[in-house]
Write an enzyme that holds these catalytic residues in place. Structure first.
Site, mmCIF file in Angstrom:
data_model
loop_
_atom_site.group_PDB
_atom_site.id
_atom_site.type_symbol
_atom_site.label_atom_id
_atom_site.label_comp_id
_atom_site.label_asym_id
_atom_site.label_seq_id
_atom_site.Cartn_x
_atom_site.Cartn_y
_atom_site.Cartn_z
ATOM 1 N N ARG A 122 43.742 30.482 -2.227
ATOM 2 C CA ARG A 122 43.782 31.048 -3.288
ATOM 3 C C ARG A 122 45.084 30.759 -4.113
ATOM 4 N NH1 ARG A 122 39.537 34.715 -2.694
ATOM 5 N NH2 ARG A 122 37.864 33.571 -4.124
ATOM 6 N N GLN A 127 42.732 27.103 -8.458
ATOM 7 C CA GLN A 127 41.756 28.183 -9.372
ATOM 8 C C GLN A 127 40.577 27.242 -10.062
ATOM 9 O OE1 GLN A 127 44.239 30.490 -11.884
ATOM 10 N NE2 GLN A 127 44.421 31.994 -10.371
ATOM 11 N N ASP A 130 37.699 26.916 -7.703
ATOM 12 C CA ASP A 130 37.442 28.274 -6.697
ATOM 13 C C ASP A 130 36.114 28.665 -6.769
ATOM 14 O OD1 ASP A 130 37.382 30.456 -5.393
ATOM 15 O OD2 ASP A 130 39.216 31.218 -6.143
ATOM 16 N N SER A 133 35.301 32.391 -6.402
ATOM 17 C CA SER A 133 35.571 33.410 -7.345
ATOM 18 C C SER A 133 34.537 33.409 -8.397
ATOM 19 C CB SER A 133 36.893 32.900 -8.052
ATOM 20 O OG SER A 133 38.043 33.389 -7.243
ATOM 21 N N TYR A 228 44.581 37.535 1.305
ATOM 22 C CA TYR A 228 43.329 38.303 1.862
ATOM 23 C C TYR A 228 43.699 39.533 2.583
ATOM 24 C CZ TYR A 228 40.391 34.214 0.496
ATOM 25 O OH TYR A 228 39.874 33.268 -0.181
HETATM 26 P P1 NAD Z 1 36.989 39.145 -0.275
HETATM 27 O O1 NAD Z 1 35.741 38.623 -0.781
HETATM 28 O O2 NAD Z 1 37.561 38.273 1.309
HETATM 29 O O3 NAD Z 1 36.944 40.527 -0.075
HETATM 30 C C1 NAD Z 1 36.914 41.556 -0.937
HETATM 31 C C2 NAD Z 1 37.789 42.463 -0.951
HETATM 32 O O4 NAD Z 1 37.451 43.704 0.269
HETATM 33 C C3 NAD Z 1 39.361 42.076 -0.789
HETATM 34 O O5 NAD Z 1 39.837 42.681 -2.165
HETATM 35 C C4 NAD Z 1 39.598 43.017 0.280
HETATM 36 O O6 NAD Z 1 40.887 43.318 0.319
HETATM 37 C C5 NAD Z 1 38.560 43.933 0.570
HETATM 38 N N1 NAD Z 1 38.518 44.523 1.890
HETATM 39 C C6 NAD Z 1 38.539 44.060 3.161
HETATM 40 N N2 NAD Z 1 38.274 44.822 4.017
HETATM 41 C C7 NAD Z 1 38.358 45.970 3.444
HETATM 42 C C8 NAD Z 1 38.183 47.418 3.958
HETATM 43 N N3 NAD Z 1 38.210 47.313 5.325
HETATM 44 N N4 NAD Z 1 38.288 48.441 3.086
HETATM 45 C C9 NAD Z 1 38.035 48.057 1.648
HETATM 46 N N5 NAD Z 1 38.471 46.924 1.186
HETATM 47 C C10 NAD Z 1 38.528 45.908 2.126
HETATM 48 O O7 NAD Z 1 38.189 38.810 -1.180
HETATM 49 P P2 NAD Z 1 38.385 38.142 -2.403
HETATM 50 O O8 NAD Z 1 37.374 38.939 -3.704
HETATM 51 O O9 NAD Z 1 38.160 36.635 -2.392
HETATM 52 O O10 NAD Z 1 39.809 38.338 -3.002
HETATM 53 C C11 NAD Z 1 41.034 38.200 -2.145
HETATM 54 C C12 NAD Z 1 42.276 37.880 -2.540
HETATM 55 O O11 NAD Z 1 42.336 36.764 -3.381
HETATM 56 C C13 NAD Z 1 42.804 38.942 -3.594
HETATM 57 O O12 NAD Z 1 44.032 39.096 -3.542
HETATM 58 C C14 NAD Z 1 42.346 38.205 -4.949
HETATM 59 O O13 NAD Z 1 43.070 38.600 -6.176
HETATM 60 C C15 NAD Z 1 42.852 36.966 -4.501
HETATM 61 N N6 NAD Z 1 42.234 35.733 -5.491
HETATM 62 C C16 NAD Z 1 43.007 34.765 -5.813
HETATM 63 C C17 NAD Z 1 42.688 33.750 -6.748
HETATM 64 C C18 NAD Z 1 43.490 32.589 -6.960
HETATM 65 O O14 NAD Z 1 44.778 32.940 -7.209
HETATM 66 N N7 NAD Z 1 42.960 31.218 -7.145
HETATM 67 C C19 NAD Z 1 41.200 33.647 -7.198
HETATM 68 C C20 NAD Z 1 40.386 34.702 -6.628
HETATM 69 C C21 NAD Z 1 40.917 35.693 -5.515
#
Ligand code: NAD
Length: 358
Positions: A122, A127, A130, A133, A228
């Site tokens: 990430r 991006q 990705d 996303s 994550y």
């Molecule tokens: P994911 O699909 O792995 O998980 C979804 C969400 O579930 C996450 O926010 C995680 O913190 C949450 N989660 C895990 N266990 C939990 C629990 N027990 N109770 C409640 N919530 C829980 O995550 P994602 O959507 O892929 O995003 C993960 C991270 O990556 C975030 O910080 C997001 O902002 C970041 N991100 C960055 C980029 C980038 O910069 N390219 C792109 C997408 C996402």
């Protein structure tokens, strides 16, 4: 060596496409590549062979493509037992091999190189590629629309001459990409939205969308987890559970998106909590494929427990095939561009490499 790409048809439940004619044209114009497409490849997203031909591709049989191509682009694994695959072919897809490690076995036998785009880091640079996303944003949006269909009441407050219908109360579990999109969609529809995530940083994003963030003190965040979530300590889990259970008693709609890459999804709603929800509630569980956030969830099924409807589906973006294909195809193009220009040894490319056999 000239790069030779093949696009193969996906299995029957897949409606999305990895690569669209506009990206075929861009790739052919930019680099010295050949692109072969299996007959009727695009039909499920209403794209004809003629559109691929006018973009510069040729239409071939699967057997021919598997013999000629050194790169196969797909979303899922498209290889069947009867297929004759040339050894050392490179496969680019979204295989989630971190969780479904058994999916690698077949490719190992084929002595293939495999790149799984769900494993992109990430970072800012990644991006544009990705895929997670892209798909999560669409799934989060669609999850709320699904809930509106299954919920027998309304999302916004509606006042008539005789009565007032109260707005729906929505709880979003996990405020990553899918969760934030679900929050934004539910807010636009006029619901009262709460959200919970183990990452404290998510609180700010939730509040900026006008929703309420449920705070539970004492979470664990690992610095090297790439943004994550990581598994939490037992006492935190208990406090988190108590707070979620309390919230569920007045919640009509739950959108479950909580996940930890490569692990079973955290169970945040048990049978007892479902029993205590208001009658006619709806749970949409996007974490279903990795076990679900609700203990009653059945993957790819919609069940009713008491009067609560529970839908388990981790691929709701398949119901938005054109939008999903548009986003995916741009992501695949950017990945291939990076691959051609930076080479296999590039850090970002290597991060997605799940098998390397020569
Ligand atoms: P994911 O699909 O792995 O998980 C979804 C969400 O579930 C996450 O926010 C995680 O913190 C949450 N989660 C895990 N266990 C939990 C629990 N027990 N109770 C409640 N919530 C829980 O995550 P994602 O959507 O892929 O995003 C993960 C991270 O990556 C975030 O910080 C997001 O902002 C970041 N991100 C960055 C980029 C980038 O910069 N390219 C792109 C997408 C996402």
């Amino acid at each position: 060596m000239k790069h030779h790409f093949g696009l193969l048809k996906e299995s029957s439940q897949e409606t999305r496409l990895a690569f669209l004619p506009q990206e075929v044209k861009k790739l052919i114009e930019k680099y010295e590549v050949v692109i072969q497409v299996e007959k009727d490849y695009g039909l499920r997203a209403n794209i004809t062979d003629a559109e691929y031909i006018s973009a510069g591709a040729t239409i071939e049989t699967k057997a021919h493509i598997l013999q000629k191509a050194n790169f196969i682009l797909s979303i899922n694994d498209v290889i069947e037992e009867k297929d004759n695959v040339t050894p050392h072919t490179t496969f680019i897809g979204i295989y989630n091999t971190l969780y479904f490690s058994e999916r690698l076995e077949k490719f190992k036998k084929l002595q293939a190189k495999v790149y799984s785009l769900d494993q992109l880091p990430r970072t800012t640079l990644a991006q544009a590629m990705d895929v997670r996303s892209s798909l999560d944003a669409l799934s989060g949006y669609k999850a709320v629309l699904k809930a509106t269909e299954l919920y027998a009441k309304v999302f916004p407050m509606i006042t008539t001459a005789t009565s007032t219908l109260q707005p729906a109360k929505v709880l979003v579990l996990g405020a990553g990409v899918a969760g934030l999109q679900a929050i934004a969609t539910a807010k636009r529809l006029g619901a009262i939205v709460h959200a919970f995530d183990v990452r404290k940083a998510a609180g700010e994003e939730v509040r900026s969308l006008g929703a309420n963030f449920i705070e539970v003190e004492g979470n664990t965040e690992a610095k090297n987890s790439g943004g994550y979530a990581v598994e939490q300590a037992e006492d935190y889990k208990q406090r988190q559970q108590d707070r979620i259970n309390e919230q569920l008693q007045s919640t009509n709609i739950v959108i479950c998106t909580a996940n930890i890459p490569g692990k079973k999804a955290p169970v945040l709603i048990d049978e007892n909590a479902v029993q205590n929800m208001p009658s006619g509630s709806v749970i949409i569980d996007l974490a279903a494929e990795q076990g679900g956030n609700c203990s009653l969830t059945k993957n790819n099924e919609t069940i009713t427990y008491n009067s609560t409807t529970i839908l388990g589906n981790s691929h709701l973006s398949r119901e938005l095939s054109k939008a999903a294909s548009q986003l995916l195809s741009a992501n695949y193009f950017n990945f291939i561009k990076h691959f051609i220009e930076k080479g296999e040894e590039n850090e970002l490319i290597k991060a997605t490499q799940v098998i390397n056999q020569e």
